[in-house]
Write an enzyme that holds these catalytic residues in place. Structure first.
Site, PDB file in Angstrom:
ATOM      1  N   ASP A  74      19.033  -4.737 -18.363  1.00 23.89           N
ATOM      2  CA  ASP A  74      18.158  -5.307 -17.336  1.00 23.89           C
ATOM      3  C   ASP A  74      17.411  -4.207 -16.581  1.00 23.89           C
ATOM      4  OD1 ASP A  74      16.967  -7.274 -15.841  1.00 23.89           O
ATOM      5  OD2 ASP A  74      18.675  -7.613 -14.526  1.00 23.89           O
ATOM      6  N   ARG A 109      11.116  -3.777 -13.539  1.00 24.86           N
ATOM      7  CA  ARG A 109      11.092  -2.995 -12.294  1.00 24.86           C
ATOM      8  C   ARG A 109      10.785  -1.524 -12.571  1.00 24.86           C
ATOM      9  NH1 ARG A 109      16.741  -4.726 -10.505  1.00 24.86           N
ATOM     10  NH2 ARG A 109      16.660  -5.744 -12.537  1.00 24.86           N
ATOM     11  N   HIS A 112       9.438  -2.513 -21.268  1.00 26.46           N
ATOM     12  CA  HIS A 112      10.170  -2.927 -22.471  1.00 26.46           C
ATOM     13  C   HIS A 112      10.047  -1.862 -23.558  1.00 26.46           C
ATOM     14  CE1 HIS A 112      10.884  -6.668 -20.556  1.00 26.46           C
ATOM     15  NE2 HIS A 112       9.660  -7.155 -20.682  1.00 26.46           N
ATOM     16  N   GLU A 126      16.442 -18.312 -22.198  1.00 24.17           N
ATOM     17  CA  GLU A 126      15.618 -18.574 -21.006  1.00 24.17           C
ATOM     18  C   GLU A 126      14.364 -17.688 -20.966  1.00 24.17           C
ATOM     19  OE1 GLU A 126      19.016 -18.042 -20.857  1.00 24.17           O
ATOM     20  OE2 GLU A 126      19.372 -20.197 -20.786  1.00 24.17           O
ATOM     21  N   LEU A 131      28.723   1.883 -37.433  1.00 24.25           N
ATOM     22  CA  LEU A 131      28.559   1.007 -36.259  1.00 24.25           C
ATOM     23  C   LEU A 131      27.974  -0.346 -36.663  1.00 24.25           C
ATOM     24  CD1 LEU A 131      28.477   0.902 -33.036  1.00 24.25           C
ATOM     25  CD2 LEU A 131      26.056   1.433 -33.294  1.00 24.25           C
TER      26      LEU A 131
HETATM   27  C1  FPP Z   1      15.285  -7.275 -19.100  1.00 19.42           C
HETATM   28  O1  FPP Z   1      14.496  -6.555 -18.180  1.00 19.42           O
HETATM   29  C2  FPP Z   1      14.943  -6.926 -20.462  1.00 19.42           C
HETATM   30  C3  FPP Z   1      14.470  -7.793 -21.407  1.00 19.42           C
HETATM   31  C4  FPP Z   1      14.251  -9.229 -21.166  1.00 19.42           C
HETATM   32  C5  FPP Z   1      14.106  -7.326 -22.744  1.00 19.42           C
HETATM   33  C6  FPP Z   1      15.032  -6.322 -23.376  1.00 19.42           C
HETATM   34  C7  FPP Z   1      14.320  -5.677 -24.476  1.00 19.42           C
HETATM   35  C8  FPP Z   1      14.369  -4.349 -24.765  1.00 19.42           C
HETATM   36  C9  FPP Z   1      15.205  -3.367 -24.068  1.00 19.42           C
HETATM   37  C10 FPP Z   1      13.504  -3.805 -25.812  1.00 19.42           C
HETATM   38  C11 FPP Z   1      13.765  -4.211 -27.204  1.00 19.42           C
HETATM   39  C12 FPP Z   1      15.135  -4.176 -27.719  1.00 19.42           C
HETATM   40  C13 FPP Z   1      15.470  -3.954 -29.019  1.00 19.42           C
HETATM   41  C14 FPP Z   1      16.862  -4.187 -29.460  1.00 19.42           C
HETATM   42  C15 FPP Z   1      14.494  -3.482 -30.020  1.00 19.42           C
HETATM   43  P1  FPP Z   1      13.571  -7.393 -17.182  1.00 19.42           P
HETATM   44  O2  FPP Z   1      12.245  -7.542 -17.808  1.00 19.42           O
HETATM   45  O3  FPP Z   1      14.244  -8.651 -16.794  1.00 19.42           O
HETATM   46  O4  FPP Z   1      13.510  -6.387 -15.972  1.00 19.42           O
HETATM   47  P2  FPP Z   1      13.358  -6.771 -14.424  1.00 19.42           P
HETATM   48  O5  FPP Z   1      14.625  -7.457 -14.028  1.00 19.42           O
HETATM   49  O6  FPP Z   1      13.231  -5.429 -13.783  1.00 19.42           O
HETATM   50  O7  FPP Z   1      12.136  -7.612 -14.288  1.00 19.42           O
END
Ligand code: FPP
Length: 244
Positions: A16, A20, A33, A63, A127
């Site tokens: 997460d 931000r 991302h 979600e 892994l």
């Molecule tokens: C949450 O941060 C993150 C996500 C919803 C996406 C996670 C994806 C990645 C880390 C990249 C791709 C992964 C792989 C395995 C290739 P948020 O957007 O909710 O952050 P915020 O809470 O700060 O808004």
């Protein structure tokens, strides 16, 4: 396979804080991302180095479909790009890659790439990296219940035969031991519909670090926390001591 009891066999991660991280730099969310993918690469390497057997990453929740259309589309593009770029390297490093979630909801191209990556890395015994995409813990439990109900309706299963093991065997992570440690970055302290069944006895570790900034040092902090836990599974401390 790790034999060191201080190292969790299975680590699950809620990544997460990408949005931000980007906002703090005046960048669009999808840049967060993108940096998150680099953090994924680091953590896969460190987890393998430390002797973790299973790593499960929450990349896109059931979600998350409700996010702005542009962000969803950018994320899907990023998954395609990451698969194109990383799968050969993961394969060379003996990583077995698998995806869990409602993959029929994904675009055909991504779905095909996922299946190809799973086939390519299937025989690897390093892994095991599981990426949860279009995944929700409730979705997982519901689809397991549906599968069991179908078996009962077909006369192949007695309702009384449905126990813990039978139920686990219908979940997305069937055959995989439950996570020992859950890491959540980004400051929130909740499970957010991740592996609801499987996390029953996991140790929970939360940190304020935003996912793109999460690296070897933070991972080691989580492992250190884990090594200090006493896992009792409902037993008393005295029983645990006597058994060790
Ligand atoms: C949450 O941060 C993150 C996500 C919803 C996406 C996670 C994806 C990645 C880390 C990249 C791709 C992964 C792989 C395995 C290739 P948020 O957007 O909710 O952050 P915020 O809470 O700060 O808004």
């Amino acid at each position: 396979m790790t034999s060191n009891p201080n190292i969790p066999k299975h680590v699950a991660v809620i990544m997460d804080g990408n949005g931000r991280w980007a906002r703090k730099r005046g960048l669009p969310r999808h840049m967060g991302h993108r940096s998150g993918v680099s953090a994924v690469r680091n953590i896969v390497e460190v987890a393998a180095k430390r002797g973790v057997d299973y790593l499960t990453l929450f990349a896109f929740s059931s979600e998350n479909w409700n996010r702005p259309r542009e962000e969803v589309s950018k994320l899907m593009g990023l998954f395609v790009e990451a698969l194109q770029r990383e799968v050969d390297e993961l394969h060379r490093n003996n990583v077995r890659l698998e995806f869990i979630g409602a993959r029929q909801q994904l675009q055909a191209k991504l779905c095909d790439m996922i299946s190809a990556a799973e086939r390519q890395t299937h025989a690897n015994n390093g892994l095991r990296l599981q990426v949860a995409v279009a995944y929700g813990g409730r979705w997982d439990i519901v689809q397991a219940a549906q599968s069991l109900a179908k078996q009962v309706a077909a006369g192949e299963l007695q309702p009384g035969a449905i126990d813990d093991a039978a139920f686990s065997n219908e979940l997305a992570l069937k055959g995989v031991p439950d996570p020992d440690l859950l890491i959540r970055t980004g400051g929130e302290q909740r499970i957010s519909n991740f592996l609801l069944w499987n996390l029953a006895y996991a140790e929970l570790w939360f940190c304020d670090t935003l996912w793109p900034d999460f690296g070897e040092q933070q991972f080691d902090n989580a492992l250190e926390f884990y090594a200090q836990r006493e896992r009792r599974y409902g037993h008393t401390a005295e029983q645990v001591e006597a058994a060790s």
